[in-house]
Design a protein around this motif. Structure first.
Motif, PDB file in Angstrom:
ATOM      1  N   ASN A 142     -55.700  45.739 118.149  1.00 43.60           N
ATOM      2  CA  ASN A 142     -55.536  44.779 117.061  1.00 43.60           C
ATOM      3  C   ASN A 142     -54.586  43.671 117.491  1.00 43.60           C
ATOM      4  O   ASN A 142     -53.823  43.842 118.436  1.00 43.60           O
ATOM      5  N   VAL A 143     -54.631  42.578 116.772  1.00 41.62           N
ATOM      6  CA  VAL A 143     -53.695  41.502 117.061  1.00 41.62           C
ATOM      7  C   VAL A 143     -52.321  41.910 116.543  1.00 41.62           C
ATOM      8  O   VAL A 143     -52.155  42.282 115.390  1.00 41.62           O
ATOM      9  N   GLY A 144     -51.358  41.880 117.421  1.00 37.23           N
ATOM     10  CA  GLY A 144     -49.983  42.177 117.077  1.00 37.23           C
ATOM     11  C   GLY A 144     -49.072  41.298 117.913  1.00 37.23           C
ATOM     12  O   GLY A 144     -49.535  40.453 118.690  1.00 37.23           O
ATOM     13  N   ARG A 188     -36.759  46.814 121.775  1.00 40.84           N
ATOM     14  CA  ARG A 188     -38.070  46.162 121.730  1.00 40.84           C
ATOM     15  C   ARG A 188     -38.629  46.249 120.325  1.00 40.84           C
ATOM     16  O   ARG A 188     -38.426  47.236 119.626  1.00 40.84           O
ATOM     17  N   LEU A 189     -39.355  45.204 119.948  1.00 39.65           N
ATOM     18  CA  LEU A 189     -40.025  45.178 118.646  1.00 39.65           C
ATOM     19  C   LEU A 189     -41.509  44.964 118.852  1.00 39.65           C
ATOM     20  O   LEU A 189     -41.920  44.160 119.688  1.00 39.65           O
ATOM     21  N   VAL A 190     -42.299  45.682 118.065  1.00 42.20           N
ATOM     22  CA  VAL A 190     -43.748  45.485 118.027  1.00 42.20           C
ATOM     23  C   VAL A 190     -44.113  45.337 116.563  1.00 42.20           C
ATOM     24  O   VAL A 190     -43.762  46.179 115.729  1.00 42.20           O
ATOM     25  N   VAL A 191     -44.811  44.251 116.226  1.00 40.29           N
ATOM     26  CA  VAL A 191     -45.217  43.970 114.851  1.00 40.29           C
ATOM     27  C   VAL A 191     -46.743  44.010 114.789  1.00 40.29           C
ATOM     28  O   VAL A 191     -47.415  43.299 115.536  1.00 40.29           O
ATOM     29  N   LEU A 192     -47.267  44.860 113.888  1.00 40.85           N
ATOM     30  CA  LEU A 192     -48.707  45.045 113.746  1.00 40.85           C
ATOM     31  C   LEU A 192     -49.098  44.774 112.290  1.00 40.85           C
ATOM     32  O   LEU A 192     -49.100  45.687 111.461  1.00 40.85           O
ATOM     33  N   PRO A 193     -49.425  43.523 111.968  1.00 47.86           N
ATOM     34  CA  PRO A 193     -49.699  43.158 110.573  1.00 47.86           C
ATOM     35  C   PRO A 193     -50.842  43.936 109.933  1.00 47.86           C
ATOM     36  O   PRO A 193     -50.744  44.312 108.763  1.00 47.86           O
ATOM     37  N   LYS A 194     -51.932  44.197 110.668  1.00 47.35           N
ATOM     38  CA  LYS A 194     -53.071  44.905 110.065  1.00 47.35           C
ATOM     39  C   LYS A 194     -52.702  46.322 109.645  1.00 47.35           C
ATOM     40  O   LYS A 194     -53.263  46.855 108.693  1.00 47.35           O
ATOM     41  N   LEU A 195     -51.775  46.939 110.356  1.00 47.61           N
ATOM     42  CA  LEU A 195     -51.299  48.278 109.995  1.00 47.61           C
ATOM     43  C   LEU A 195     -50.115  48.226 109.035  1.00 47.61           C
ATOM     44  O   LEU A 195     -49.681  49.261 108.551  1.00 47.61           O
ATOM     45  N   ARG A 196     -49.579  47.034 108.825  1.00 48.27           N
ATOM     46  CA  ARG A 196     -48.337  46.841 108.057  1.00 48.27           C
ATOM     47  C   ARG A 196     -47.197  47.646 108.676  1.00 48.27           C
ATOM     48  O   ARG A 196     -46.439  48.322 108.005  1.00 48.27           O
TER      49      ARG A 196
END
Length: 139
Positions: free
Chosen positions: A109-111, A122-130
């Motif tokens: 997915n786009v993140g 480290r940060l990972v942001v995954l909008p589709k998964l919230r």
């Protein structure tokens, strides 16, 4: 630890581990992104993160996250078989179902992701998964 612009609705999962003999010392926290933050990220895409580089004021250290990148993550962030193991903190929790879901999403997915200017967080942001994942290593 999270940039002030990234609002959450609570903690989903947290794991910290200190096993120096197993070369594993660090932790990971997974938060649920607020719907408003997800909407902003979906609307602005990576431009959202241009203003999401500094965390809320915490303690005496100022940590900045940049530059931000779009996923997929670098291979050594998610592979426990790589010479460096999984990324900061994820190695210690890689068997957890929530972490597996996040890693799979980061490849499919786009993140967005970034590394802190100090301490290797480290940060990972995954909008589709919230989801937003904050990880660190103490090694």
């Amino acid at each position: 630890m999270l940039p002030a612009e990234i609002h959450t609705d609570g903690l989903v999962f947290i794991h910290g581990y200190w096993l120096f003999s197993g070369n594993c010392a660090g932790g990971v926290a997974v938060f649920e992104l607020s719907k408003d933050t997800v909407s902003e990220i979906e609307r602005e895409r990576i431009q959202f993160f241009e203003r999401a580089s500094e965390p809320q004021k915490e303690g005496r250290y100022k940590i900045a996250y940049n530059p931000w990148h779009t996923t997929p993550l670098p291979e050594n962030w998610t592979s426990v078989d790589s010479p460096n193991g999984a990324c900061a903190g994820l190695k210690c929790a890689v068997g957890n179902a929530e972490i597996k879901k996040v890693i799979d999403a980061a490849w499919n997915n786009v993140g967005y992701y970034a590394v802190a200017n100090r301490g290797g967080a480290r940060l990972v942001v995954l909008p589709k998964l919230r989801r937003v994942v904050a990880s660190y290593s103490a090694l």
